[in-house]
Design a protein around this motif. Structure first.
Motif: not given
Length: 256
Positions: A27-45
């Protein structure tokens, strides 16, 4: 047609089956799951959700392309990119009608937004007496897109124009839903998951009609709100978990 209790048991069982870490892999949710920093998760998500139409493998490949361009450090790239960095993006092909010009525009908007906000959560706050994200999404659009017209505006849908805003609703599920299974992030702690809706597209719409959850034939914002009313009778604290049930039924083509 199943009765209320039977339908609730059926959907609870399907949600339980698909709301599982194995879901992440395809699923595309795997993309933000590669990160731990909140802002990385938000932008990638947000970027992954924005291009989430069509084949899921193609979506993930296109999201990978964007992450590669950002050096797999989305937040750092947003804050510290140079004009030269952006110049190299403009002519790139990204995903279908979302092109390098759109990606470039989103990066600029992110930089402006994060200059004044620690998190995108601030832009999606649900206000009293609102019961869903309709007005919040529209407020976000105003903040994120600004007043100058640009081709990229079409990639951020509007409930006020009766769009189902499926991709933003999906992104909101990822950020807001408090998931004990490790699929959704739940990093936005000041927004209540009870306000979430089902991301409505052709598949979830058709399955919802087969189950008798909705009767409207259009997959638009009015139908999102109609589905809200029914889904929340099954669980008014975590209605979005039923997205997993409807998705699962779409994948398995399971007939009642």
């Amino acid at each position: 047609m199943l009765k209320f209790e039977e339908l609730k048991i059926f959907l609870d069982e399907k949600a339980d089956r698909y709301n599982h870490p194995e879901f992440i892999e395809h699923d595309p949710i795997q993309i933000p799951h590669r990160f731990s920093l909140r802002q990385d998760i938000e932008i990638a998500g947000f970027l992954a959700a924005t291009i989430s139409w069509g084949n899921r493998k193609a979506i993930i490949r296109s999201a990978d392309k964007m992450l590669d361009i950002m050096g797999n450090a989305p937040y750092d790239f947003v804050l510290n990119h140079s004009e030269k960095d952006l110049k190299g993006i403009e002519d790139k092909s990204i995903h279908r009608t979302f092109n390098g010009e759109d990606f470039n525009y989103f990066i600029r908007q992110f930089k402006r937004i994060y200059a004044g906000n620690e998190s995108l959560e601030n832009l999606f706050a649900v206000q009293e007496p609102e019961t869903n994200f309709g007005h919040a999404i529209e407020r976000f659009r105003g903040d994120f897109l600004g007043i100058e017209k640009h081709r990229s505006h079409k990639h951020v849908s509007s409930p006020y124009k009766n769009s189902s805003t499926k991709r933003i609703i999906m992104f909101l599920r990822w950020m807001v839903r408090k998931d004990k299974r490790g699929v959704d992030f739940g990093i936005w702690e000041n927004i209540d998951p009870k306000h979430l809706s089902i991301p409505l597209d052709v598949h979830t719409g058709n399955i919802s009609r087969k189950l008798g959850l909705i009767s409207r034939t259009q997959n638009d914002w009015k139908t999102v709100e109609a589905l809200d009313l029914v889904i929340r009778t099954f669980d008014d604290e975590d209605p979005a978990k039923y997205d997993f049930a409807l998705f699962g039924l779409g994948v398995t083509k399971e007939l009642l």
